[in-house]
Design a protein around this motif. Structure first.
Motif, mmCIF file in Angstrom:
data_model
loop_
_atom_site.group_PDB
_atom_site.id
_atom_site.type_symbol
_atom_site.label_atom_id
_atom_site.label_comp_id
_atom_site.label_asym_id
_atom_site.label_seq_id
_atom_site.Cartn_x
_atom_site.Cartn_y
_atom_site.Cartn_z
ATOM 1 N N VAL A 1 2.314 -16.123 26.841
ATOM 2 C CA VAL A 1 3.083 -14.871 26.898
ATOM 3 C C VAL A 1 3.528 -14.470 25.487
ATOM 4 C CG1 VAL A 1 5.211 -13.768 27.739
ATOM 5 C CG2 VAL A 1 3.859 -15.206 29.280
ATOM 6 N N TYR A 2 3.995 -15.456 24.749
ATOM 7 C CA TYR A 2 4.412 -15.223 23.360
ATOM 8 C C TYR A 2 3.250 -14.598 22.575
ATOM 9 C CZ TYR A 2 6.156 -16.331 18.656
ATOM 10 O OH TYR A 2 6.586 -16.242 17.349
ATOM 11 N N GLY A 3 2.062 -15.181 22.728
ATOM 12 C CA GLY A 3 0.880 -14.679 22.032
ATOM 13 C C GLY A 3 0.509 -13.267 22.460
ATOM 14 N N GLU A 4 0.591 -13.019 23.782
ATOM 15 C CA GLU A 4 0.260 -11.686 24.323
ATOM 16 C C GLU A 4 1.198 -10.616 23.768
ATOM 17 O OE1 GLU A 4 -1.987 -10.409 27.134
ATOM 18 O OE2 GLU A 4 -2.989 -11.943 25.949
ATOM 19 N N VAL A 5 2.500 -10.914 23.801
ATOM 20 C CA VAL A 5 3.485 -9.932 23.327
ATOM 21 C C VAL A 5 3.268 -9.658 21.842
ATOM 22 C CG1 VAL A 5 5.955 -9.460 23.001
ATOM 23 C CG2 VAL A 5 5.168 -10.527 25.113
ATOM 24 N N LYS A 6 3.048 -10.711 21.072
ATOM 25 C CA LYS A 6 2.786 -10.556 19.633
ATOM 26 C C LYS A 6 1.526 -9.711 19.403
ATOM 27 C CE LYS A 6 5.589 -13.129 16.882
ATOM 28 N NZ LYS A 6 6.302 -12.583 15.719
ATOM 29 N N LYS A 7 0.504 -9.955 20.228
ATOM 30 C CA LYS A 7 -0.764 -9.243 20.062
ATOM 31 C C LYS A 7 -0.593 -7.751 20.391
ATOM 32 C CE LYS A 7 -4.322 -9.592 22.962
ATOM 33 N NZ LYS A 7 -5.229 -10.379 23.822
ATOM 34 N N HIS A 8 0.123 -7.473 21.489
ATOM 35 C CA HIS A 8 0.314 -6.089 21.934
ATOM 36 C C HIS A 8 1.212 -5.287 21.004
ATOM 37 C CE1 HIS A 8 -1.451 -7.100 25.816
ATOM 38 N NE2 HIS A 8 -1.386 -5.818 26.135
ATOM 39 N N PHE A 9 2.303 -5.940 20.562
ATOM 40 C CA PHE A 9 3.353 -5.159 19.886
ATOM 41 C C PHE A 9 3.556 -5.521 18.417
ATOM 42 C CE2 PHE A 9 4.456 -5.390 24.460
ATOM 43 C CZ PHE A 9 4.235 -4.052 24.759
ATOM 44 N N ALA A 10 2.778 -6.482 17.950
ATOM 45 C CA ALA A 10 2.712 -6.834 16.516
ATOM 46 C C ALA A 10 4.069 -6.844 15.821
ATOM 47 C CB ALA A 10 1.738 -5.893 15.825
ATOM 48 N N GLY A 11 4.255 -5.954 14.858
ATOM 49 C CA GLY A 11 5.469 -5.964 14.032
ATOM 50 C C GLY A 11 6.730 -5.533 14.747
ATOM 51 N N MET A 12 6.607 -5.152 16.032
ATOM 52 C CA MET A 12 7.798 -4.710 16.772
ATOM 53 C C MET A 12 8.502 -5.872 17.470
ATOM 54 S SD MET A 12 6.008 -1.354 18.361
ATOM 55 C CE MET A 12 7.367 -0.611 19.210
ATOM 56 N N VAL A 13 7.983 -7.082 17.302
ATOM 57 C CA VAL A 13 8.585 -8.252 17.963
ATOM 58 C C VAL A 13 9.532 -8.954 16.981
ATOM 59 C CG1 VAL A 13 8.114 -10.422 19.167
ATOM 60 C CG2 VAL A 13 6.472 -8.529 19.310
#
Length: 255
Positions: free
Chosen positions: A196-208
């Motif tokens: 999940v951490y990887g998915e969120v980082k992938k989808h939202f990049a610098g917004m995390v």
């Protein structure tokens, strides 16, 4: 001039109120003057800061519906520099009562904008829904923090919230920004949490946010004592996670 930030996610149980309480307390401990606005009828942010919600004369409900000035409802807390505009179960009915008001999406904005000069940050704990009160909160806000739980259905529902934010930007609040996605309830021993951490980082990049909120027993226990984790156990992992988040937020807004 203070910054108004909503904490929103219509999915319940993602650590939104926990974040509202503990981010507010951490920012206050770093010398910022904070107003936490409890816009959730469950009033957990109020009780989690030691407010006895059964004994309140005025709450956000009276401010929204009866035009009571917010200064009459705002209470101090055990944490220096941290103040709260408490909530009450009556807020459930406020959405229906507000339906006939002119400019019904801007009632909260009209209450909070005059307070911006009195605080460094005004944090709004939204209810887990995308109803009229949450629309009011997003319309009043400069930005929104979206807590995302590191579990299987985490990304489900985010698209709904992002769509709501898009609509509010186009129709009500063109300057609304996403402050960041905050990963909560993270357990690095679980493969799913890492996925999940990887998915969120992938989808939202610098917004995390770089700060991640790990699963922590002390964090879960603190609200039942009416305290932020900073006062309940300052040495805990949960406390240091939220302190990291507060520092990151301050640094981000200083740029």
């Amino acid at each position: 001039m203070g910054r108004i930030i909503s904490l929103a996610n219509q999915k319940g149980g993602v650590g939104k109120t926990t974040t509202a309480i503990n981010l507010a307390a951490s920012l206050a401990s770093l010398g910022k003057k904070i107003l936490l606005i409890d816009a959730d009828p469950q009033a957990n942010a109020s009780s989690g800061l030691g407010i006895d919600i059964r004994k309140l004369e005025f709450t956000i409900y009276e401010c929204l519906i009866d035009n009571v000035p917010p200064v009459q409802a705002i209470l101090s807390t055990e944490v220096e520099n941290l103040f709260v505009l408490p909530s009450h179960i009556d807020l459930v009915g406020a959405e229906i009562e507000m339906l006939n008001l002119d400019n019904r999406e801007r009632v909260l904005q009209n209450l909070l904008v005059p307070l911006k000069s009195d605080y460094d940050y005004l944090l709004i704990d939204c209810s887990p829904s995308l109803g009229l009160i949450t629309v009011n909160a997003l319309t009043a806000s400069d930005s929104v923090i979206i807590p995302v739980q590191c579990e299987y259905f985490a990304l489900e529902g985010i698209s709904k919230l992002l769509n709501t934010i898009k609509i509010i930007k186009s129709k009500l609040n063109p300057t609304l920004d996403i402050e960041g996605f905050l990963l909560t309830m993270y357990d690095n021993r679980l493969r799913l949490a890492n996925q999940v951490y990887g998915e969120v980082k992938k989808h939202f990049a610098g917004m995390v946010f770089e700060a991640v909120i790990t699963r922590n027993v002390r964090l879960s226990e603190a609200p039942s004592h009416g305290k932020p984790v900073l006062l309940y156990d300052a040495e805990s992992k949960g406390s240091s996670n939220y302190m990291d988040l507060a520092k990151e937020l301050i640094a981000k807004n200083a740029q």
